[in-house]
Structures are given as structure tokens and as C-alpha cells.
Design an enzyme around this catalytic site. Structure first.
Site, short mmCIF file in Angstrom:
data_model
loop_
_atom_site.label_atom_id
_atom_site.label_comp_id
_atom_site.label_asym_id
_atom_site.label_seq_id
_atom_site.Cartn_x
_atom_site.Cartn_y
_atom_site.Cartn_z
N TYR A 95 0.83 -1.21 0.00
CA TYR A 95 0.00 0.00 0.00
C TYR A 95 0.87 1.25 0.00
O TYR A 95 0.51 2.26 -0.63
CB TYR A 95 -0.93 0.00 1.22
CG TYR A 95 -2.17 -0.83 1.04
CD1 TYR A 95 -3.30 -0.29 0.41
CD2 TYR A 95 -2.22 -2.14 1.47
CE1 TYR A 95 -4.45 -1.05 0.24
CE2 TYR A 95 -3.37 -2.91 1.31
CZ TYR A 95 -4.47 -2.35 0.68
OH TYR A 95 -5.60 -3.11 0.51
N GLU A 137 -8.39 -6.74 5.53
CA GLU A 137 -7.61 -7.84 4.96
C GLU A 137 -6.87 -8.63 6.03
O GLU A 137 -6.76 -9.87 5.93
CB GLU A 137 -6.64 -7.28 3.91
CG GLU A 137 -7.37 -6.82 2.65
CD GLU A 137 -6.58 -5.87 1.78
OE1 GLU A 137 -5.34 -5.77 1.96
OE2 GLU A 137 -7.20 -5.20 0.92
#
Length: 395
Positions: A95, A137
Site C-alpha cells: 500500500y 484484509e
């Protein structure tokens, strides 16, 4: 929650994203892969060639900006994204890489219009979204690890059986190479398959639906050989080169296209290789449910129709199941139940009530036709369930 100033600035950029969103995401992917070539191991590079992935990301960024004050509106999209990310073993570190390159892409495309205030606002908004996705997640990863046969990331599997199911679809039966149990999964889910192809510059990752059910002691994927231009790199490798005894890596089972609890009849409508997740659902219903089930299998002809005999064998054993085939170009020896395209008349003739739950999968034009037909029959949209093979789109 992002600050009021950030929300104001991000929402003000919505018209800009409507115009430049796809240019931004194309630039983003170019930067991402130039600077981080190892990420080519994770992404489906064919979607980059076709432009479908940049387009899907542009739509997602636009939707996020438009709904930044009320992310609950994006709940379905967030579920799809987090399921896809966990199948691909996306990590928090990725990310950070994505955020850096996305912000730079915005600067490149917008030029002087990308003021410091705009870039800072998008940096805060992106981090807010990233933290949300990372948290979801991580929960998925932990649940996967705790489940029977569970693990995190990827695991080596051995091909224990290779079986031709039609002239273009071959099934691969897979067992964990360490001889542990197969992981728990829901009918309709998929796995990310990562293969090392000789002389390729990177490994290749593709998502394939699980076409079997949890009563088996193997995972089964059923792969269509893609012979277009460009030809499918992974599908052709699996068809032509992969053999029993070879190993491939699989991510954890993932996906939200799964059966919902209901007492209503269930209609499964398959177009071509879209039969793969629906076959898994059909097998689950055979073993675990008493609903009336109609399995509609649409194909060009019998040569390319997978699982026809197997699905009818199950229907012969259970009265609540019914299978019909529809071929648009049958051969002289084919004996489909119907010729042409699926119509409302065919549907009404084969199910006790149209008030059912409908699951359909196949090429996008096929799914558009099915959805339009069902809506014309006044089936509530909440009873329509479908899955795209590849980046999500609109029907």
C-alpha cells in the site's frame, strides 16, 4: 475519518477525475511497474495490455472521491477489493508503494493544477482508505489461517490429476504438497494461481474459480485455453505443459460470489467457461441443500460444453435438481434441450416459480442479456448475483 478540509478538497476533484481518471491510473501503473518490477508477479499483466485494470481502478478512485463522506455506500466494492487482495497476498507494505506512485501520477497528469493542498488532501484520503482495507484484509488473513487446512499467503500444491472436460476446458486437481488438508472454501470462490513459466521475465498470477466442492479432498480448477490475440499465457501453459506431479502455488480461497441462505428456488445460469463457479455451487447444493435447483448451461455446442454429463448424473440422483442445455450453434450430433439463446419462455417452462435467487456467470454480453431478461421479468435486483472474470464492470 479524514479531516473536513480533506473531504472538501477531494470532493472538489471529482469532476477532474471524471475527465482524467484513466490517464492518471495508466500513468500510475507505468510508474509502479518500472520502479517495482517484482509486482508484475502479483498483477495480471494481460489486464494492463487490454486497459481493463487501469479503467477499473479509475472507476474505483472516482467512486471513493464521490463518496468519501459516506464510505458505507462502497461496502460491496470494498468487499470485492479486499477479497481480491487477500487472494493475491497483498501486504501493508504494498500500500505504501501504491500510494507513492499514485500521488506522483496525479502530479504528472494534472501538472500545475495539482497544488500542494490537493496532493496533501489525497495523501490523507488515500491513507485513510489504505488503513481501512489493511484492517479488513488482516482479519481475512487471520480467519484463513485459523480454518481447517488454512494458511496465509501462498502455498505449494501438486497436480494429482489432469482431466479434459471439453475441447477447450481442462481441469486440474490439486493437493497441498505437504499432504495437509485442503483449505475450507465457499462454493463460488476462486484462488490465485501463480506459475513459473520457463524463460518468462516474471512469474504469472491468474485467478481461477474453484469448480469442485468441499466434499472432495482436492481443489479443482477448470481452465479454458485462451487462444485469442494475445493468447492466454497461463492457460496455454497449463493446457500444454503442466503435468501430473508438477507443483504450482495457490493463494487462499477468496471471493464474495457465493450462495446466500434461502428457501427460494435457485437458478444457476452459465455461459461458456462461466460454468466453473456455478458447478461448484451446484455440487454444494447437491450435497447440502434441498432447494429446487435449475442449472441452465449455455454453450456454443457440445464439444465446448464442460461438465454436461457429470451435472446430469447428479440430477438423476436428486429430484430437486434439473439441468438443461442451450446451444447456439449445435453440431449435427448434439442433442441440447434448446437451440438459440436463453429466453424468458425457457426459464418459465423449467422452474416452478420465477421468485428465485439467480446466479449467473459468463462473457459480459451474455451476462448483460441475462440481467436484462430477468429485470424485464420484474425479478428484484437483490435476487440477481453475478461475477466478472477479471476487473469488475457494469452490466
Amino acid at each position: 475519518m479524514a479531516s473536513a478540509k480533506t473531504i472538501e478538497i477531494v470532493k472538489a476533484t471529482v469532476p477532474v477525475l471524471a475527465v482524467h481518471g484513466e490517464a492518471i491510473t495508466k500513468t500510475f501503473y507505468q510508474l509502479l511497474f518500472e520502479r517495482n518490477p517484482s509486482l508484475k508477479n502479483v498483477f495480471n499483466m494481460t489486464h494492463q495490455v487490454h486497459g481493463t485494470q487501469p479503467r477499473a481502478l479509475a472507476n474505483a478512485v472516482y467512486a471513493y472521491a464521490a463518496n468519501i463522506e459516506n464510505p458505507a455506500v462502497l461496502a460491496k466494492a470494498i468487499t470485492q477489493i479486499t477479497q481480491k487482495h487477500t487472494s493475491l497476498s497483498v501486504t501493508p507494505e504494498m500500500y505504501n508503494i501504491v500510494g507513492t506512485n499514485l500521488l506522483e501520477a496525479i502530479k504528472i497528469v494534472l501538472g500545475d493544477a495539482a497544488t500542494d493542498d490537493i496532493i496533501n488532501a489525497w495523501a490523507e484520503a488515500y491513507q485513510e482508505l489504505a488503513n481501512l482495507l489493511i484492517g479488513i484484509e488482516e482479519n481475512i488473513y487471520q480467519e484463513a489461517e485459523k480454518a481447517e487446512g488454512g494458511y496465509r499467503g501462498q502455498k505449494s500444491y501438486t497436480i494429482v490429476k489432469k482431466e479434459e472436460d471439453s475441447s477447450i476446458i481442462t481441469s486440474f486437481y490439486l493437493k497441498p504438497s505437504d499432504n495437509t488438508a485442503i483449505p475450507t472454501f465457499k462454493a463460488g470462490q476462486y484462488v490465485a494461481v501463480n506459475v513459473s513459466i520457463p524463460r518468462a521475465e516474471h512469474t504469472h498470477t491468474r485467478n481461477y474459480s474453484l469448480s469442485g466442492c468441499t466434499t472432495q479432498n482436492t481443489l479443482r480448477i477448470s481452465v479454458k485455453k485462451e487462444t485469442g490475440n494475445p493468447a492466454g499465457v497461463v492457460s496455454n501453459y497449463l493446457h500444454e505443459k503442466a503435468q501430473v506431479g508438477d507443483t504450482i502455488n495457490l493463494g487462499i480461497p477468496a471471493g464474495e460470489f457465493v450462495l446466500e441462505p434461502t428457501q427460494k428456488p435457485i437458478v444457476l445460469i452459465a455461459g461458456g467457461v462461466g460454468i466453473t463457479p456455478l458447478m461448484s455451487m451446484y455440487m454444494h447444493l447437491f450435497h447440502h441443500a434441498e432447494n429446487e435447483v435449475l442449472f441452465i448451461q449455455c454453450a456454443k455446442n457440445g464439444a465446448v460444453h464442460a461438465f454436461d454429463q457429470r451435472s446430469r448424473q447428479l440430477a438423476d440422483k436428486k429430484k430437486s435438481l434439473k439441468v438443461i442445455s442451450i446451444y447456439d450453434e449445435p453440431s449435427a450430433t448434439d442433442q441440447p434441450n434448446y437451440q438459440g439463446l436463453l429466453t424468458s419462455e425457457i426459464l418459465e417452462a423449467n422452474i416452478s416459480s420465477l421468485d428465485a435467487e439467480y446466479y449467473f456467470c459468463g462473457p459480459v454480453p451474455f451476462m448483460k442479456q441475462v440481467k436484462q431478461m430477468l429485470l424485464a421479468l420484474e425479478i428484484p435486483e437483490g435476487q440477481l448475483h453475478y461475477e466478472f472474470f477479471g476487473p469488475s464492470g457494469d452490466l
